[in-house]
Design a protein around this motif. Structure first.
Motif, PDB file in Angstrom:
ATOM      1  N   ILE A  70       5.483   5.058   2.065  1.00 18.62           N
ATOM      2  CA  ILE A  70       5.033   6.420   2.355  1.00 18.62           C
ATOM      3  C   ILE A  70       5.662   7.324   1.310  1.00 18.62           C
ATOM      4  O   ILE A  70       6.887   7.353   1.157  1.00 18.62           O
ATOM      5  CB  ILE A  70       5.441   6.846   3.774  1.00 18.62           C
ATOM      6  CG1 ILE A  70       4.836   5.881   4.803  1.00 18.62           C
ATOM      7  CG2 ILE A  70       5.016   8.289   4.045  1.00 18.62           C
ATOM      8  CD1 ILE A  70       5.342   6.075   6.217  1.00 18.62           C
ATOM      9  N   GLY A  71       4.813   8.038   0.580  1.00 18.30           N
ATOM     10  CA  GLY A  71       5.283   8.885  -0.508  1.00 18.30           C
ATOM     11  C   GLY A  71       5.103  10.355  -0.208  1.00 18.30           C
ATOM     12  O   GLY A  71       4.029  10.781   0.196  1.00 18.30           O
ATOM     13  N   LEU A  72       6.154  11.108  -0.414  1.00 19.19           N
ATOM     14  CA  LEU A  72       6.124  12.552  -0.236  1.00 19.19           C
ATOM     15  C   LEU A  72       6.340  13.204  -1.596  1.00 19.19           C
ATOM     16  O   LEU A  72       7.392  12.993  -2.214  1.00 19.19           O
ATOM     17  CB  LEU A  72       7.222  13.012   0.719  1.00 19.19           C
ATOM     18  CG  LEU A  72       7.037  12.680   2.192  1.00 19.19           C
ATOM     19  CD1 LEU A  72       7.431  11.253   2.477  1.00 19.19           C
ATOM     20  CD2 LEU A  72       7.834  13.626   3.036  1.00 19.19           C
ATOM     21  N   PHE A 114       2.364   6.934  -8.731  1.00 19.42           N
ATOM     22  CA  PHE A 114       3.381   6.509  -7.771  1.00 19.42           C
ATOM     23  C   PHE A 114       3.039   5.124  -7.227  1.00 19.42           C
ATOM     24  O   PHE A 114       3.890   4.243  -7.161  1.00 19.42           O
ATOM     25  CB  PHE A 114       3.480   7.532  -6.637  1.00 19.42           C
ATOM     26  CG  PHE A 114       4.365   7.113  -5.498  1.00 19.42           C
ATOM     27  CD1 PHE A 114       5.731   6.942  -5.691  1.00 19.42           C
ATOM     28  CD2 PHE A 114       3.840   6.904  -4.233  1.00 19.42           C
ATOM     29  CE1 PHE A 114       6.549   6.552  -4.639  1.00 19.42           C
ATOM     30  CE2 PHE A 114       4.654   6.524  -3.182  1.00 19.42           C
ATOM     31  CZ  PHE A 114       6.011   6.348  -3.386  1.00 19.42           C
ATOM     32  N   ALA A 115       1.767   4.925  -6.861  1.00 14.44           N
ATOM     33  CA  ALA A 115       1.330   3.625  -6.346  1.00 14.44           C
ATOM     34  C   ALA A 115       1.638   2.520  -7.356  1.00 14.44           C
ATOM     35  O   ALA A 115       2.190   1.470  -7.006  1.00 14.44           O
ATOM     36  CB  ALA A 115      -0.162   3.652  -6.018  1.00 14.44           C
ATOM     37  N   SER A 116       1.312   2.770  -8.591  1.00 13.31           N
ATOM     38  CA  SER A 116       1.570   1.789  -9.639  1.00 13.31           C
ATOM     39  C   SER A 116       3.070   1.515  -9.786  1.00 13.31           C
ATOM     40  O   SER A 116       3.486   0.370  -9.921  1.00 13.31           O
ATOM     41  CB  SER A 116       0.982   2.297 -10.958  1.00 13.31           C
ATOM     42  OG  SER A 116       1.135   1.343 -11.960  1.00 13.31           O
ATOM     43  N   ALA A 123       0.849  -1.193   0.000  1.00 14.44           N
ATOM     44  CA  ALA A 123       0.000   0.000   0.000  1.00 14.44           C
ATOM     45  C   ALA A 123       0.881   1.237   0.000  1.00 14.44           C
ATOM     46  O   ALA A 123       2.041   1.191   0.418  1.00 14.44           O
ATOM     47  CB  ALA A 123      -0.903   0.016   1.237  1.00 14.44           C
ATOM     48  N   VAL A 124       0.317   2.328  -0.491  1.00 17.21           N
ATOM     49  CA  VAL A 124       0.993   3.620  -0.386  1.00 17.21           C
ATOM     50  C   VAL A 124       0.132   4.558   0.449  1.00 17.21           C
ATOM     51  O   VAL A 124      -1.102   4.466   0.456  1.00 17.21           O
ATOM     52  CB  VAL A 124       1.288   4.276  -1.760  1.00 17.21           C
ATOM     53  CG1 VAL A 124       2.225   3.431  -2.585  1.00 17.21           C
ATOM     54  CG2 VAL A 124       0.044   4.600  -2.520  1.00 17.21           C
ATOM     55  N   TYR A 125       0.805   5.423   1.161  1.00 16.58           N
ATOM     56  CA  TYR A 125       0.174   6.496   1.929  1.00 16.58           C
ATOM     57  C   TYR A 125       0.957   7.745   1.582  1.00 16.58           C
ATOM     58  O   TYR A 125       2.161   7.824   1.856  1.00 16.58           O
ATOM     59  CB  TYR A 125       0.228   6.185   3.420  1.00 16.58           C
ATOM     60  CG  TYR A 125      -0.324   7.247   4.344  1.00 16.58           C
ATOM     61  CD1 TYR A 125      -1.528   7.892   4.079  1.00 16.58           C
ATOM     62  CD2 TYR A 125       0.348   7.595   5.502  1.00 16.58           C
ATOM     63  CE1 TYR A 125      -2.037   8.850   4.934  1.00 16.58           C
ATOM     64  CE2 TYR A 125      -0.159   8.544   6.372  1.00 16.58           C
ATOM     65  CZ  TYR A 125      -1.345   9.169   6.092  1.00 16.58           C
ATOM     66  OH  TYR A 125      -1.852  10.124   6.951  1.00 16.58           O
ATOM     67  N   THR A 126       0.314   8.684   0.923  1.00 18.13           N
ATOM     68  CA  THR A 126       1.021   9.874   0.455  1.00 18.13           C
ATOM     69  C   THR A 126       0.550  11.111   1.202  1.00 18.13           C
ATOM     70  O   THR A 126      -0.569  11.176   1.705  1.00 18.13           O
ATOM     71  CB  THR A 126       0.804  10.091  -1.052  1.00 18.13           C
ATOM     72  OG1 THR A 126      -0.587  10.312  -1.299  1.00 18.13           O
ATOM     73  CG2 THR A 126       1.301   8.904  -1.857  1.00 18.13           C
ATOM     74  N   VAL A 132      -3.854   4.267   0.729  1.00 19.85           N
ATOM     75  CA  VAL A 132      -4.439   4.545   2.043  1.00 19.85           C
ATOM     76  C   VAL A 132      -4.638   6.041   2.174  1.00 19.85           C
ATOM     77  O   VAL A 132      -3.731   6.826   1.886  1.00 19.85           O
ATOM     78  CB  VAL A 132      -3.511   4.047   3.184  1.00 19.85           C
ATOM     79  CG1 VAL A 132      -4.045   4.469   4.543  1.00 19.85           C
ATOM     80  CG2 VAL A 132      -3.323   2.547   3.102  1.00 19.85           C
ATOM     81  N   ARG A 133      -5.835   6.425   2.619  1.00 21.34           N
ATOM     82  CA  ARG A 133      -6.118   7.837   2.876  1.00 21.34           C
ATOM     83  C   ARG A 133      -6.717   7.963   4.270  1.00 21.34           C
ATOM     84  O   ARG A 133      -7.559   7.155   4.671  1.00 21.34           O
ATOM     85  CB  ARG A 133      -7.097   8.400   1.834  1.00 21.34           C
ATOM     86  CG  ARG A 133      -6.611   8.322   0.405  1.00 21.34           C
ATOM     87  CD  ARG A 133      -5.288   9.028   0.139  1.00 21.34           C
ATOM     88  NE  ARG A 133      -5.371  10.433   0.462  1.00 21.34           N
ATOM     89  CZ  ARG A 133      -4.332  11.209   0.718  1.00 21.34           C
ATOM     90  NH1 ARG A 133      -3.111  10.714   0.737  1.00 21.34           N
ATOM     91  NH2 ARG A 133      -4.503  12.473   0.990  1.00 21.34           N
ATOM     92  N   GLY A 134      -6.288   8.967   4.986  1.00 21.42           N
ATOM     93  CA  GLY A 134      -6.828   9.232   6.316  1.00 21.42           C
ATOM     94  C   GLY A 134      -7.949  10.251   6.219  1.00 21.42           C
ATOM     95  O   GLY A 134      -7.878  11.191   5.426  1.00 21.42           O
ATOM     96  N   LEU A 135      -8.970  10.040   7.020  1.00 19.16           N
ATOM     97  CA  LEU A 135     -10.113  10.964   7.045  1.00 19.16           C
ATOM     98  C   LEU A 135     -10.278  11.528   8.445  1.00 19.16           C
ATOM     99  O   LEU A 135     -10.268  10.798   9.427  1.00 19.16           O
ATOM    100  CB  LEU A 135     -11.406  10.231   6.667  1.00 19.16           C
ATOM    101  CG  LEU A 135     -11.486   9.598   5.286  1.00 19.16           C
ATOM    102  CD1 LEU A 135     -12.811   8.854   5.145  1.00 19.16           C
ATOM    103  CD2 LEU A 135     -11.340  10.645   4.203  1.00 19.16           C
TER     104      LEU A 135
END
Length: 160
Positions: A34-36, A78-80, A5-8, A88-91
């Motif tokens: 984790i992507g910045l 980026f995920a690909s 998974a990615v979390y950006t 992953v997205r935080g709400l």
């Protein structure tokens, strides 16, 4: 098959809310990247390289396979590129959901093999936003309630 998974995010600064999402996400997958983004429309307090170093420092002791890297372009691309099938997205609020839902739908159109999952922020962390942390710090307020201790020290050092 490894679940990646990615979390950006810009993580400027990295907050306790971000770390909560990271901890919970890594429990769901085999590897979290984790992507910045190198470019941001926001006005960052820290350079991309400084943010990268801070995130790496703060996740180093967490369990699981976590990689932190920069990227250019769209998060879905980026995920690909890293072989992820999950974003992953935080709400924090309904407003976050409205925006993130639109983004997830667009990403699903561009990359149908990548699923977006939403993790709702823990109740005690829902009010934390990086932009508000910077505002508090610039107003000489205390930020230790919102960020890890080393990040608070980084913020105070930058604003001196």
């Amino acid at each position: 098959m490894k679940r990646v998974a990615v979390y950006t995010g810009t993580f400027d600064p990295l907050t306790l809310g971000h770390l909560d999402i990271i901890r919970r996400a890594i429990a769901l997958v085999d590897k979290l990247v984790i992507g910045l983004p190198t470019q941001s429309s926001k006005s960052p307090l820290f350079s991309p390289e400084e943010r990268l170093a801070v995130v790496r420092r703060e996740v180093a002791a967490l369990p699981g396979e976590i990689e932190v890297r920069q990227f250019d372009g769209l998060a879905v691309s980026f995920a690909s590129s890293v072989g992820a099938h999950i974003i992953v997205r935080g709400l924090r609020s309904g407003a976050d959901f409205d925006y993130e839902d639109q983004m997830a739908a667009m990403n699903a159109t561009m990359a149908p093999d990548i699923e977006t999952i939403f993790l709702v922020a823990a109740p005690g962390l829902r009010s934390i936003a990086s932009s508000l942390v910077k505002e508090v710090a610039r107003g000489h307020g205390v930020v230790e309630h919102f960020v890890p201790p080393a990040v608070a020290a980084d913020i105070y050092a930058r604003l001196r």
